[in-house]
Design an enzyme around this catalytic site. Sequence first.
Site, mmCIF file in Angstrom:
data_model
loop_
_atom_site.group_PDB
_atom_site.id
_atom_site.type_symbol
_atom_site.label_atom_id
_atom_site.label_comp_id
_atom_site.label_asym_id
_atom_site.label_seq_id
_atom_site.Cartn_x
_atom_site.Cartn_y
_atom_site.Cartn_z
ATOM 1 N N ARG A 6 10.280 -8.345 6.555
ATOM 2 C CA ARG A 6 11.172 -8.853 7.601
ATOM 3 C C ARG A 6 11.225 -10.386 7.573
ATOM 4 O O ARG A 6 12.292 -10.996 7.745
ATOM 5 C CB ARG A 6 10.676 -8.359 8.960
ATOM 6 N N ASP B 83 10.392 4.094 12.344
ATOM 7 C CA ASP B 83 10.503 5.431 11.744
ATOM 8 C C ASP B 83 9.263 6.211 12.164
ATOM 9 O O ASP B 83 8.201 6.059 11.555
ATOM 10 C CB ASP B 83 10.597 5.320 10.225
ATOM 11 N N GLY C 285 19.278 -20.126 3.874
ATOM 12 C CA GLY C 285 18.907 -19.609 2.568
ATOM 13 C C GLY C 285 17.410 -19.410 2.433
ATOM 14 O O GLY C 285 16.629 -19.719 3.340
ATOM 15 N N PRO D 238 21.302 -11.269 12.274
ATOM 16 C CA PRO D 238 22.037 -10.162 12.881
ATOM 17 C C PRO D 238 21.238 -9.526 14.015
ATOM 18 O O PRO D 238 20.058 -9.229 13.869
ATOM 19 C CB PRO D 238 22.221 -9.177 11.715
ATOM 20 N N SER E 80 11.915 -22.010 5.303
ATOM 21 C CA SER E 80 12.008 -22.726 6.577
ATOM 22 C C SER E 80 11.491 -21.901 7.752
ATOM 23 O O SER E 80 11.110 -22.463 8.787
ATOM 24 C CB SER E 80 13.446 -23.180 6.848
ATOM 25 N N HIS F 106 14.021 -0.696 7.488
ATOM 26 C CA HIS F 106 13.585 -0.257 8.815
ATOM 27 C C HIS F 106 12.783 1.043 8.761
ATOM 28 O O HIS F 106 12.367 1.553 9.794
ATOM 29 C CB HIS F 106 14.793 -0.070 9.732
ATOM 30 N N HIS G 95 14.509 -12.745 7.238
ATOM 31 C CA HIS G 95 14.847 -13.727 8.259
ATOM 32 C C HIS G 95 14.861 -15.140 7.691
ATOM 33 O O HIS G 95 15.594 -16.001 8.190
ATOM 34 C CB HIS G 95 13.876 -13.613 9.436
ATOM 35 N N ASP G 96 14.064 -15.394 6.673
ATOM 36 C CA ASP G 96 14.101 -16.696 6.016
ATOM 37 C C ASP G 96 15.424 -16.880 5.288
ATOM 38 O O ASP G 96 16.091 -17.907 5.436
ATOM 39 C CB ASP G 96 12.935 -16.822 5.036
ATOM 40 N N GLU H 183 12.483 -22.186 13.556
ATOM 41 C CA GLU H 183 13.021 -20.830 13.424
ATOM 42 C C GLU H 183 12.055 -19.764 13.939
ATOM 43 O O GLU H 183 12.457 -18.801 14.593
ATOM 44 C CB GLU H 183 13.329 -20.528 11.954
ATOM 45 N N VAL I 104 18.777 -17.688 7.198
ATOM 46 C CA VAL I 104 18.899 -18.971 7.894
ATOM 47 C C VAL I 104 18.640 -20.085 6.880
ATOM 48 O O VAL I 104 17.527 -20.238 6.388
ATOM 49 C CB VAL I 104 17.899 -19.070 9.061
ATOM 50 N N ASN J 236 12.736 -14.045 16.390
ATOM 51 C CA ASN J 236 11.554 -14.088 15.529
ATOM 52 C C ASN J 236 10.229 -14.022 16.278
ATOM 53 O O ASN J 236 9.210 -13.620 15.712
ATOM 54 C CB ASN J 236 11.569 -15.368 14.688
#
Length: 330
Positions: free
Chosen positions: A64, A249, A74, A165, A78, A195, A68-69, A90, A72, A96
Site C-alpha cells: 500500500r 478479505d 511519482g 483515490p 516522498s 486488497h 501511495h508513494d 504525505e 503522489v 495515509n
Amino acid sequence: MASNKLSFILSTFILVVYQCVIPLNAQLQVGFYNGVCDFVEIMIKEEVRDAFILDRGVAAGLVRMHFHDCFVRGCDGSVLIDSTPSNQAEKDAPANNPSLRGFEVIDDAKSRLEFLCPGIVSCADILAYAARDSVEITGGPGYDVPAGRRDGRISSSREASANLPSPALGVNQLIQAFANKGLRPDEMVTLSGAHTIGRSHCISFSNRLFNFNTTTTQDPSMDPSYAAQLAQQCPQGSISNPNLVVPMDPSTPTIMDTCYYDNILANRGLFTSDQTLLANPSTANQVIQNAQNPLLWQNKFADAMVRMGQIGVLTGDAGEIRANCRVINN
C-alpha cells in the site's frame, strides 16, 4: 464491411497509443546496483522477511505504501518523509494516517545499506523492492524490479489528499484517477486485487453500513449478511476508533490470492471502490476473468506493479539519494 475494417484499425491504433502513455523508463534498469552495491535486494528481502515474521500485516502495509508513494509526485519516496513544524508531509494526510505502516522496515533496510554503500541506494528503490518482496512473501508473483529511482525533496499532505483515490469512488472516477497516472482500466482492476491482503479502519467504509444516502441506511449492493457482520465489528458509535480494523478479505487476509474478486462477485467487496467494479461491463469482465484464472491475474499483477513503479520517477541528476528516508538532505 470496409467501415467495420476501418473501425477495427482505429480501435487498435487507439489501444496502442493508450498503452504507450507511460513507456518503460530507459534509465530504470533491472540489476541497477550490480557492481556498485551488491546484495541490495537480498538485504531488503531479509528485512521484509524478519518484519513479516513478527507481523504478517506489514506486507500489505508496504504494498500500500508503494502505491501511495507512486500516486503522489511519482515513485520518489516522498511518502517516507516526516512532517516538520512548517510542513505536513504525505504520510500525515488523512488517506495515509493511520492506515500506512511498515516505515520501520524501510528505515532498517536503509540503515544497513548506508553502512555498506553510503549514498548509493535510494529510498524510492528500497520501497519498490520491499513492495515486491511483500507480494512474494504472501504468495503472490515474484518479478524483476527496474531500479535507478532517485528521491524527491517535496512531500505534501495536500497533494496526497488530491491524488490518492478514495475508497468511496465509483468506477468511472477510478478509471479517470488511474488514467491520470497513465494506467489503463484493466490495470486498475488488476492492482485493486492487492486488497486481498491487509486491513481497513472502520471509518473507511462505515457510510455503506449506517449512512449510505438520504433514502437508505445501508448500501443495497452489499450482501446483507456481510453488512451485518461488519456492523458487529464496527459499531456505529465507535467507527472513528483507530484501533477498530477489519480484514479486507476475511477468508485469506494474509495470502495474495484471487479471493478479492470472488468476494466482489458475491457482493462482499469492502469498499465502494471495490464493489463498483461490477458497475461497468468491461471492468466486471476483468473481475470475472481474474476470479476464474488466478495464474492470469498473477502475471497481470506483476506487469502492472512494474508499470506503476515507473510513474513520474526521478532519474539521472534529478532529486537526491537521501541518507535518511525520513529527512531530505541538507
